[in-house]
Design a protein around this motif. Structure first.
Motif, short mmCIF file in Angstrom:
data_model
loop_
_atom_site.label_atom_id
_atom_site.label_comp_id
_atom_site.label_asym_id
_atom_site.label_seq_id
_atom_site.Cartn_x
_atom_site.Cartn_y
_atom_site.Cartn_z
N ARG A 12 0.94 -1.16 0.14
CA ARG A 12 0.00 -0.14 0.05
C ARG A 12 0.91 1.29 -0.02
NH1 ARG A 12 -5.20 2.70 -0.65
NH2 ARG A 12 -4.47 4.72 -0.18
N TYR A 14 0.98 5.60 -0.18
CA TYR A 14 0.10 6.73 0.13
C TYR A 14 1.13 7.90 -0.91
CZ TYR A 14 -2.10 4.97 4.14
OH TYR A 14 -2.90 4.02 5.07
N GLY A 39 4.30 4.32 13.21
CA GLY A 39 4.59 4.40 11.68
C GLY A 39 4.98 3.02 11.20
N GLY A 41 3.22 0.61 10.27
CA GLY A 41 2.31 0.31 9.16
C GLY A 41 1.12 -0.63 9.97
N LYS A 42 0.89 -0.77 11.02
CA LYS A 42 -0.13 -1.39 11.78
C LYS A 42 -1.52 -0.86 11.30
CE LYS A 42 1.01 -0.37 16.12
NZ LYS A 42 2.03 0.30 15.90
N THR A 43 -1.82 0.42 11.41
CA THR A 43 -2.93 0.76 11.07
C THR A 43 -3.18 0.60 9.84
OG1 THR A 43 -2.86 2.21 13.10
CG2 THR A 43 -4.46 2.87 11.14
N THR A 44 -2.19 0.54 8.78
CA THR A 44 -2.42 0.47 7.53
C THR A 44 -2.97 -0.82 7.36
OG1 THR A 44 -1.25 2.23 6.82
CG2 THR A 44 -1.65 0.62 5.16
N ARG A 47 -6.50 -1.24 8.28
CA ARG A 47 -7.40 -0.53 7.44
C ARG A 47 -7.42 -1.46 6.09
NH1 ARG A 47 -6.05 5.49 8.07
NH2 ARG A 47 -7.00 6.08 10.06
N SER A 50 -9.72 -4.40 7.05
CA SER A 50 -11.22 -4.04 7.30
C SER A 50 -11.85 -3.43 6.02
CB SER A 50 -11.14 -3.18 8.43
OG SER A 50 -10.42 -1.94 8.32
N GLY A 51 -11.20 -3.34 4.88
CA GLY A 51 -11.56 -3.08 3.84
C GLY A 51 -11.95 -1.56 3.53
N GLN A 52 -11.23 -0.87 4.45
CA GLN A 52 -11.28 0.61 4.19
C GLN A 52 -10.25 1.24 3.10
OE1 GLN A 52 -11.76 2.72 8.26
NE2 GLN A 52 -10.99 0.83 8.89
N LEU A 53 -9.32 0.37 3.15
CA LEU A 53 -8.33 0.86 1.92
C LEU A 53 -8.12 -0.39 0.99
CD1 LEU A 53 -5.51 2.24 3.93
CD2 LEU A 53 -7.18 3.61 2.83
N ALA A 54 -7.74 -0.08 -0.45
CA ALA A 54 -7.69 -1.03 -1.27
C ALA A 54 -6.25 -1.16 -1.41
CB ALA A 54 -8.33 -0.44 -2.53
N ASP A 82 -8.66 3.11 15.35
CA ASP A 82 -7.92 3.76 16.26
C ASP A 82 -8.12 5.08 16.80
OD1 ASP A 82 -7.72 4.57 13.50
OD2 ASP A 82 -5.76 5.51 13.74
#
Lengths: 306, 241
Positions: A12, A14, A39, A41-44, A47, A50-54, A82
């Motif tokens: 992923r 950004y 930083g 990459g845990k939240t990424t 996400r 959980s299908g919030q990000l492709a 979070d």
């Protein structure tokens, strides 16, 4: 057995920043700790799961289905994000039951499930209070309640213990362990190793967007033990707390923080320290306990060098 | 797919209805709503005719629509509550429909209240106003619907929907003053024509055309907004990890 959560060469970006780099892993029922410094990459990771990000590259599947923006997975997936956010003007019960109704449950069933979820995180007594008046720790538990309320098979919990007092920290750890034993697939992120260790032995080590290692936490324990661990505690009687802590053999140093309410303790044995601190929670009214992130970051730099 | 109990998304109607219900309490707690409602209510002090005039000449109604409709998604996104909605088994387009419905209901309510309160101060007399009020209210609702859908679209597309909305209202919509076909490219021209048609008894055809255009703008703008909302990532910044 088919994995409940699956990353296949998932990356992923950004813009030009690579937040997650070529992750391949499969998660099965039980609790998996996602451990890494700020930083990492845990939240990424969560996400994406959980299908919030492709994913920019590769594939992320939950329950055998692509996760990105797929409403069908959310009957069986619970997410504790979070962010510290709730809607204004709603009680804790309205918040949880409203989201359950949005998941397709009828009013009575939604209320029943919401009450059960609030009870599991010890918020039943304050269910009718506006959630805006909750403390940070209570809001954390409310987020957890909405994640577990519909009895999902997969739970993604982003730093669920952040900001909690020791008593509720214990309660949430017990809840996560129980759900893991019941066969739920739970991914819980933290930058505090003892928190993860209290919930599971299965971990994913993540740093700089890369999956450094996965497996049994005991395998890296020896490496981590070589580094002192910092723990911050908030108490109205910080000086009294410091006096009680100073005599413990595993405490290396103590420093006072802002407004005389914060203590930062360096310890050689974090696991023992957390256990002992819990015994003092009521006596010194310990309101918050957390590990400053820089500490784990230095450990990870050390691990990467190795 | 791994075997389990439910796999289908919640039906559209249920999803839109529950989103509508869930939106009500936060809406009433939002300063944006009260500012928008005040813009619609205040002109009632100056009587019925000046109320309608100020809604469209002073752009009070489109401004009120901009304040609320552009924030339907943005407010949840800024507050961090959008994640709770996006991780439910519902189609995102149904979610936006529920939010848009809450905007429409809670904006038409103060408009109707203002029109009713403005009636006794009408120069034409109360009975004349009461006779035309249902039709005028329908036109106001159509205007709120068209402007609202357009601003929901701006809110879905841009991080600065208010700036784009103001540019639309005070630059683009000014071409209504130009001669020829230019007014047909604005929303306000159709609304004004519908409101004027009460007095000038314009043909059914032109009324029908105006209504059709406003309905088409609402449908097209909302469909585009729903499409954007269903495709876009709303957690695109790296989070605090």
């Amino acid at each position: 057995m088919r994995p409940m959560v699956e990353f296949a060469r998932a990356s992923r970006f950004y813009g030009s920043l690579m937040a997650l780099n070529d992750i391949t892993t499969s998660l099965h029922p039980g609790v998996t700790g996602l451990l890494g410094p700020n930083g990492a990459g845990k939240t990424t990771f969560l996400r994406l799961a959980s299908g919030q990000l492709a994913p920019s590259q590769g594939e992320v599947k939950v329950l055998g289905m692509p996760a990105w923006s797929n409403p069908r997975i959310y009957h069986r997936l619970g997410v504790c994000p979070d962010v510290d956010a709730c809607w204004r003007g709603q009680s804790g019960l309205q918040f949880v039951s409203g989201l359950l109704r949005l998941s397709g449950f009828a009013r009575d069933e939604a209320n029943r499930k919401a009450l059960r979820a609030l009870e599991s995180v010890d918020l039943l007594d304050v269910r009718n209070r506006p959630s805006a008046t909750y403390s940070r720790g209570m809001r954390q538990r409310l987020k957890l309640a909405q994640a577990v309320a519909h009895d999902p098979d997969v739970l993604l919990l982003d730093e669920p213990l952040s900001g909690m007092d020791p008593v509720n920290r214990r309660r949430v750890i017990d809840l996560v362990r129980r759900l893991g034993r019941e066969g739920k697939t739970i991914v819980v992120s933290s930058h505090v190793l003892p928190e993860i260790e209290a919930m599971t032995r299965k971990i994913l080590l993540i740093h700089g967007g890369r999956l450094l290692a996965e497996g049994d936490v005991r395998e890296i324990r020896a490496l981590l033990d070589a580094h002192p661990h910092a723990v911050s505690l908030r108490s109205p009687d910080a000086r009294g707390l410091a006096r009680a802590i100073a005599v413990w053999p595993h405490v290396l140093s103590i420093a006072f923080g802002a407004e005389g309410r914060w203590l930062t303790v360096e310890t050689a044995r974090p696991e023992e320290f957390y256990g002992a601190a819990q015994a003092l929670a009521e006596r010194f009214n310990i309101e918050e306990i957390f590990a400053p992130d820089e500490d784990l970051a230095s450990v990870f730099r050390y691990l990467v060098r190795k | 797919m791994i075997a389990g109990v439910k796999v289908a998304a919640v039906p559209w109607r249920t999803a839109a209805r529950e989103t509508f219900i869930l939106s009500i309490a936060p809406l009433f707690r939002s300063p944006r709503y009260w500012i928008a409602a005040t813009l619609l209510l205040l002109p009632a002090l100056f009587g019925y005719e000046r109320l309608l005039d100020s809604y469209f000449s002073l752009r009070l109604l489109p401004l009120a629509a901009l304040i609320l409709a552009s924030a339907l998604v943005a407010e949840d996104r800024e507050r961090g509550t959008l994640v709770y909605l996006l991780t439910r088994p519902i189609d995102r387009r149904a979610l936006l429909l529920g939010k848009y419905a809450s905007y429409l209901v809670f904006m038409t309510a103060p408009a109707l209240l203002a029109m009713t309160l403005g009636a006794p101060r009408s120069t034409a007399g109360v009975s004349a106003v009461l006779a035309r009020l249902p039709r005028d209210f329908a036109v106001v609702t159509l205007a709120l619907s068209s402007y609202g859908a357009l601003f929901v679209l701006l809110g879905s597309l841009s991080k600065w929907p208010v700036i784009w909305g103001l540019l639309f209202l005070f630059i683009w919509e000014q071409i209504v003053l130009l001669p020829g076909v230019f007014p047909r490219l604005t929303i306000v021209a159709y609304v004004r024509q519908l409101l004027a048609s009460n007095e000038t008894a314009s043909t059914t055809g032109s009324t029908g055309l105006c209504v059709s255009v406003l309905l088409a703008v609402s449908a097209a703008a909302f469909s585009a907004a729903a499409w954007v909302f269903s495709k876009r990532e709303y957690a695109s910044e790296p989070g605090p990890e």
